[in-house]
Scaffold this motif. Structure first.
Motif, PDB file in Angstrom:
ATOM      1  N   GLU A   1      65.362  -3.735  49.581  1.00 33.53           N
ATOM      2  CA  GLU A   1      64.371  -3.391  50.610  1.00 33.53           C
ATOM      3  C   GLU A   1      64.838  -3.952  51.940  1.00 33.53           C
ATOM      4  O   GLU A   1      65.222  -5.116  52.030  1.00 33.53           O
ATOM      5  CB  GLU A   1      63.010  -3.980  50.192  1.00 33.53           C
ATOM      6  N   ASP A   2      64.851  -3.111  52.967  1.00 32.08           N
ATOM      7  CA  ASP A   2      65.347  -3.563  54.278  1.00 32.08           C
ATOM      8  C   ASP A   2      64.269  -4.115  55.190  1.00 32.08           C
ATOM      9  O   ASP A   2      64.567  -4.878  56.099  1.00 32.08           O
ATOM     10  CB  ASP A   2      66.058  -2.408  54.988  1.00 32.08           C
TER      11      ASP A   2
ATOM     12  N   ASP B   1      63.535   0.358  47.297  1.00 32.90           N
ATOM     13  CA  ASP B   1      62.900   1.126  48.360  1.00 32.90           C
ATOM     14  C   ASP B   1      63.745   2.366  48.617  1.00 32.90           C
ATOM     15  O   ASP B   1      64.973   2.328  48.505  1.00 32.90           O
ATOM     16  CB  ASP B   1      62.816   0.267  49.628  1.00 32.90           C
TER      17      ASP B   1
ATOM     18  N   MET C   1      63.781   4.279  51.557  1.00 29.14           N
ATOM     19  CA  MET C   1      64.286   4.365  52.931  1.00 29.14           C
ATOM     20  C   MET C   1      65.087   3.115  53.272  1.00 29.14           C
ATOM     21  O   MET C   1      64.528   2.084  53.622  1.00 29.14           O
ATOM     22  CB  MET C   1      63.113   4.515  53.916  1.00 29.14           C
TER      23      MET C   1
ATOM     24  N   LYS D   1      53.839   3.385  48.714  1.00 32.17           N
ATOM     25  CA  LYS D   1      53.412   2.407  49.730  1.00 32.17           C
ATOM     26  C   LYS D   1      52.206   2.958  50.479  1.00 32.17           C
ATOM     27  O   LYS D   1      52.194   4.151  50.769  1.00 32.17           O
ATOM     28  CB  LYS D   1      54.528   2.150  50.731  1.00 32.17           C
TER      29      LYS D   1
HETATM   30 CA    CA Z   1      62.752   0.646  53.980  1.00 33.37          CA
END
Ligand code: CA
Length: 226
Positions: free
Chosen positions: A7-8, A51, A53, A101
């Motif tokens: 996850e970024d 995640d 994205m 989310k």
């Molecule tokens: Ca993300």
């Protein structure tokens, strides 16, 4: 358990990280797809939270690459997208579950634990299940029919393992859903039927005697060998 979180977004990563640590789980964060893949390949994790994205590689591709490389760690996808086809796509390419989310932390925890429980189902304590000419090697996670290897996803394997565990016994859709997905109700439409149809295409093809049987109004079973 040992969790890999790919996850970024620091805010989301931090939220999950803190919650999991409070429950005494170990967490390693991979902030990019590439780092996540490298970490996942160490094989040190019980579950991967992925995640979709990510700044470098899309989550779908991360998932695909891991499965192609033979990494079978359960993957829980986090998606901001609510469209049914996105979820189905994720599951098709090898994710085991998804969460949209924003999600509730307790739900994340429950889903994650269910995935890990099911994957331990496949833990080595070797045996081969055999029904007619269909075989499942639980060590190698390999299914063969009449000697031909059949490639199955984690969910397909879990279903066939369930059915092969009790040949002739009828399993209701609810029971399959519960044991394989850990859900008490169908989150998609006819997810069990979709998977059974896929299993049939893989197992009961090429003029072979069909093994997976629909018991109208009840569910599915593997034909008991006569
Ligand atoms: Ca993300």
């Amino acid at each position: 358990m040992n969790v890999l979180l790919i996850e970024d977004e620091p805010r989301v990563a931090d939220f999950i990280d803190r919650g999991l640590r409070a429950e005494n789980h170990g967490v390693t964060v991979g902030p990019t797809g590439a780092q996540g893949i490298d970490l996942a390949k160490t094989g040190e994790f019980d579950v991967i939270i992925l995640d979709l994205m990510l700044p470098d590689i899309h989550g779908y591709e991360v998932c695909q690459r891991l499965r192609q490389d033979g990494i079978h760690t359960p993957i829980l996808m986090l998606t901001a997208m609510d469209a049914l086809e996105d979820k189905i796509k994720g599951i098709k390419i090898g994710a085991d579950d998804y969460l949209t989310k924003p999600f509730d932390f307790d739900e994340l925890l429950v889903r994650m634990e269910a995935l890990v429980r099911r994957s331990h189902h496949f833990a080595p304590n070797s045996n081969v299940l055999k029904v007619a000419d269909l075989e499942l090697d639980r060590d190698l996670l390999e299914v063969t029919r009449d000697g031909d290897t059949i490639k199955l996803t984690a969910k397909e394997l879990a279903i066939i393992e369930l059915l092969m565990g009790a040949p002739g016994r009828v399993f209701s859709r609810t029971r399959i859903l519960n044991q394989v997905w850990g859900y008490s109700e169908d989150p998609l439409t006819n997810v069990v039927d979709v998977y059974i149809a896929r299993l049939r295409r893989k197992i009961d093809t090429d003029g072979r005697k069909p093994l997976i049987e629909t018991v109208r109004g009840h569910g599915y079973r593997l034909k008991a060998p006569s």
